[in-house]
Design an enzyme around this catalytic site. Structure first.
Site, short mmCIF file in Angstrom:
data_model
loop_
_atom_site.label_atom_id
_atom_site.label_comp_id
_atom_site.label_asym_id
_atom_site.label_seq_id
_atom_site.Cartn_x
_atom_site.Cartn_y
_atom_site.Cartn_z
N ASP A 259 -3.12 6.04 -0.49
CA ASP A 259 -2.86 6.78 -1.72
C ASP A 259 -2.90 5.96 -2.99
O ASP A 259 -3.04 6.50 -4.08
CB ASP A 259 -1.47 7.43 -1.62
CG ASP A 259 -1.56 8.93 -1.47
OD1 ASP A 259 -2.67 9.47 -1.53
OD2 ASP A 259 -0.51 9.57 -1.28
N PRO B 2 0.83 -1.21 0.00
CA PRO B 2 0.00 0.00 0.00
C PRO B 2 0.86 1.26 0.00
O PRO B 2 1.96 1.28 0.57
CB PRO B 2 -0.81 -0.12 1.30
CG PRO B 2 -0.74 -1.56 1.67
CD PRO B 2 0.59 -2.05 1.18
N LYS B 3 0.35 2.31 -0.61
CA LYS B 3 1.02 3.62 -0.57
C LYS B 3 0.39 4.43 0.56
O LYS B 3 -0.75 4.88 0.46
CB LYS B 3 0.89 4.36 -1.89
CG LYS B 3 1.71 5.65 -1.92
CD LYS B 3 1.59 6.36 -3.24
CE LYS B 3 2.54 7.55 -3.29
NZ LYS B 3 2.32 8.50 -2.19
N TRP B 4 1.13 4.59 1.64
CA TRP B 4 0.61 5.26 2.84
C TRP B 4 0.61 6.76 2.66
O TRP B 4 1.53 7.34 2.07
CB TRP B 4 1.44 4.86 4.05
CG TRP B 4 1.34 3.40 4.32
CD1 TRP B 4 2.15 2.41 3.83
CD2 TRP B 4 0.34 2.75 5.10
NE1 TRP B 4 1.71 1.18 4.26
CE2 TRP B 4 0.60 1.36 5.05
CE3 TRP B 4 -0.74 3.21 5.86
CZ2 TRP B 4 -0.18 0.43 5.72
CZ3 TRP B 4 -1.52 2.28 6.51
CH2 TRP B 4 -1.25 0.92 6.45
#
Length: 362
Positions: free
Chosen positions: A175, A28-30
């Site tokens: 994101d 995941p894009k944090w």
């Protein structure tokens, strides 16, 4: 502090691609503050994206690092604030404050978490020259017993899972997805990873603009266009700005916008922008920048009569999280038709389902 990788270090970056590439490690894009943590015993430093230390703003994480991380290590990750509704970037921004008393209070009211996703050094060993697959394995081993608020980001090499994450995790305010080559080394300040982010369009009301920082009386230049959407209460809410124009286009916009100039701000939907008390209840474009108190955020009001289509990534509450991008004028649309109802609503998703223990407050 004496580590095999010493601060400051610019984090490794990612370049945008339209689709998730095959044959990589996905995570995941944090949506938080990028942070490289340096720990050598009781010496702890949080390095930011611009290499400036952020240590003083997160005292609760300093204590967590001492309790949960290996005695000597350097980790790359993201500082986030998690709530039951997902990540809260606005609350995270509030943590950057000059007053120690306020930082202390917020560390108790809105405690932060750290999500680790890469390993630069462990003990006396520099891991930056090793492939990501080896760094990830060492990171998992190093954080095997770590407890909240220190977390390890999930990863997968399954492209189908990555595509599902891209759709589902947005509901928790993440994101998008990051793709990392399994054999890639850690290269500071190089765009060797890939990021895949959501991009959508919306029709917005043009209600004002700000002058460009290089604008002069002899050569006026428009800096950014101020965007609005109508709420259910029929109030025009400031949702963000459009910028990134060429110098030629900035000059052309001066003439293009002149017919919309308001004689004065009376009657303008944002006429209260100069009233500090008004900002407590709504998003207005004249608010003071938290990052630069001297920055002039005043604007030139325009009659809210023209509509433009913009590209945006996702919403943060009632506004665009990042700078929007101009697509085209929509003279076929009426300003009154530009409401929040047009915006796509992502599926909701609980942070606890992504990283156990990252459920958050509220």
């Amino acid at each position: 502090m004496k580590l095999p990788v010493m601060p400051p270090v610019s984090p490794m970056l990612a370049k945008s691609v339209p689709t998730i590439p095959p044959g990589a490690s996905y995570e995941p894009k944090w949506d938080g503050f990028r942070c490289i943590i340096f720990r050598d015993g009781d010496d702890v430093e949080f390095g930011s994206r611009n290499e400036k230390p952020m240590t003083r703003y997160f005292p609760e994480l300093v204590e967590a690092v001492k309790a949960e991380l290996p005695e000597r290590c350097v980790l790359d990750g993201e500082i986030v604030i998690a709530t039951t509704d997902g990540l809260d970037f606005d609350a995270l921004q509030q943590r950057i404050h000059p007053a120690v008393s306020r930082v202390t209070m917020l560390s108790e009211q809105t405690p932060a978490s750290f999500v680790a996703f890469d390993l630069l050094a462990l003990g006396d060993d520099d891991y930056t020259g090793r492939p990501f697959s080896e760094r990830r394995a060492a990171l998992e081993k190093a954080l095997k017993k770590a407890k909240a608020p220190i977390h390890l980001t999930p990863t997968t090499t399954d492209l189908d899972v990555a595509n599902r994450w891209f759709v589902e995790l947005e509901g928790a305010h993440l994101d998008g997805v990051i793709a990392k080559p399994l054999g890639g080394t850690y290269q500071p300040d190089k765009r060797t990873m890939f990021k895949i982010k959501h991009v959508r369009t919306a029709d917005c009301v043009l209600a004002g603009f700000r002058w460009h920082k290089t604008s002069t009386e002899a050569q006026p230049l428009v800096g950014s266009l101020l965007l609005g959407l109508y709420s259910e209460e029929n109030k025009l809410q400031h949702v963000g700005v459009v910028g990134s124009f060429t110098a030629k286009r900035r000059a052309e916009l001066v003439d293009d916008l002149e017919p919309l100039l308001a004689v004065d701000s009376d009657g303008h939907p944002w006429q209260e922008w100069a009233n500090a008390e008004a900002h407590a209840g709504q998003r207005l474009p004249g608010n003071v920048s938290r990052w630069n108190a001297t920055k002039d955020l005043s604007f030139v009001p325009l009659r809210p009569e023209r509509v433009l289509e913009v590209k945006y990534e996702h919403m943060e509450g009632t506004r665009f999280r990042h700078l929007a991008h101009f697509v085209r004028w929509r003279d076929d649309r009426t300003p009154e038709s530009c409401t929040y109802e047009q915006l796509e609503q992502p599926l909701t998703y609980a942070l606890n389902d992504i990283v156990p223990g990252l459920g958050g407050l509220r």
